[in-house]
Design a protein around this motif. Structure first.
Motif, PDB file in Angstrom:
ATOM      1  N   LYS A 220      -9.792  -0.801  19.245  1.00  0.00           N
ATOM      2  CA  LYS A 220     -11.149  -1.467  19.575  1.00  0.00           C
ATOM      3  C   LYS A 220     -12.572  -0.364  19.456  1.00  0.00           C
ATOM      4  N   PHE A 221     -12.054   0.382  20.702  1.00  0.00           N
ATOM      5  CA  PHE A 221     -13.456   1.298  20.866  1.00  0.00           C
ATOM      6  C   PHE A 221     -12.601   2.428  20.179  1.00  0.00           C
TER       7      PHE A 221
ATOM      8  N   THR B 184     -12.178   2.055  16.682  1.00  0.00           N
ATOM      9  CA  THR B 184     -12.308   2.340  15.889  1.00  0.00           C
ATOM     10  C   THR B 184     -14.148   2.182  15.367  1.00  0.00           C
ATOM     11  N   GLU B 185     -14.498   2.059  16.822  1.00  0.00           N
ATOM     12  CA  GLU B 185     -16.496   1.617  16.689  1.00  0.00           C
ATOM     13  C   GLU B 185     -16.721   3.685  16.653  1.00  0.00           C
ATOM     14  N   THR B 186     -15.658   4.025  17.210  1.00  0.00           N
ATOM     15  CA  THR B 186     -16.807   5.566  17.693  1.00  0.00           C
ATOM     16  C   THR B 186     -15.625   6.575  16.330  1.00  0.00           C
ATOM     17  N   GLY B 187     -14.860   6.153  15.685  1.00  0.00           N
ATOM     18  CA  GLY B 187     -14.013   6.718  14.547  1.00  0.00           C
ATOM     19  C   GLY B 187     -13.258   8.305  15.512  1.00  0.00           C
TER      20      GLY B 187
ATOM     21  N   GLU C  89     -13.166   9.785  23.984  1.00  0.00           N
ATOM     22  CA  GLU C  89     -13.045   8.010  24.479  1.00  0.00           C
ATOM     23  C   GLU C  89     -11.450   8.297  25.088  1.00  0.00           C
TER      24      GLU C  89
ATOM     25  N   TYR D 126      -3.014   1.028  16.264  1.00  0.00           N
ATOM     26  CA  TYR D 126      -3.987   1.864  15.393  1.00  0.00           C
ATOM     27  C   TYR D 126      -2.971   1.863  14.090  1.00  0.00           C
TER      28      TYR D 126
ATOM     29  N   SER E  36      -3.711  -0.993  11.481  1.00  0.00           N
ATOM     30  CA  SER E  36      -5.292  -0.768  11.645  1.00  0.00           C
ATOM     31  C   SER E  36      -5.450  -0.273  10.558  1.00  0.00           C
TER      32      SER E  36
END
Length: 185
Positions: free
Chosen positions: A16-17, A19-22, A74, A102, A105
């Motif tokens: 999740k982290f 994915t949010e930061t790219g 990250e 990941y 996803s």
């Protein structure tokens, strides 16, 4: 609490982290590098497991050295979280689950092809195309050479296994003969 639940929770949180930061691709590559280092150097895992031998900053420095490149923000923050919560001993499992989650996803599956000899590039390409056609996902195929199969192959993907090996077929025939002999006696 069950460690597999803890591992899965941390892995999901990292997915999740990133994915949010790219920064998912870079963190995934770092996770693979760290997992290789943990398996190649057993003392590194022992250092992570020993609470009093190496300080938290020392453990982080060892992991940084294993990367051979500057650590992503990250991964740095995630390792700080694990060290702060006393979960660094679960690092290998967390990174394993993170990599799988990941990849899924972003539409990539992992498979294993076990065969008697190294498969041709054409065969691997056909398997990738077949998986893409059936699932819509790309696939990374790990190849293992196993002489005990005698011939054929074993293809594992997710929870599905196709065993088309000669050794498996011989074992099935052997079991049929045993069953028939039980009926005769």
């Amino acid at each position: 609490m069950n460690t597999s639940i803890i591992i899965t929770r941390y892995a999901r949180a990292l997915v999740k982290f990133v994915t949010e930061t790219g920064g998912g691709d870079r963190v995934c590559a770092e996770a693979q590098t760290l997992r290789r280092a943990l398996s190649a150097v057993p003392d590194l895992q022992r250092m992570m497991d020993a609470p009093d031998v190496v300080s938290a900053s020392g453990k982080k420095a060892l992991l940084q050295a294993a990367l051979d490149a500057p650590m992503s923000t990250e991964m740095d923050r995630f390792l700080d979280l694990l060290l702060r919560n006393g979960r660094i001993t679960l690092l290998d499992g967390i990174l394993r689950d993170f990599t799988d989650l990941y990849r899924r996803s972003i539409g990539i599956r992992k498979a294993r092809l076990t065969c008697v000899e190294e498969p041709s590039k054409d065969l691997l390409d056909r398997l990738r195309a077949l998986v893409k056609e059936k699932t819509g996902d790309d696939v990374i195929i790990d190849v293992m050479v196993e002489q005990s199969l005698i011939g054929g192959f074993i293809f594992d993907i997710d929870d599905y296994m196709l065993d088309a090996s000669v050794s498996h077929q011989l074992e099935m025939i052997r079991q049929q003969f045993i069953e028939r002999n039980r009926r005769i006696v």
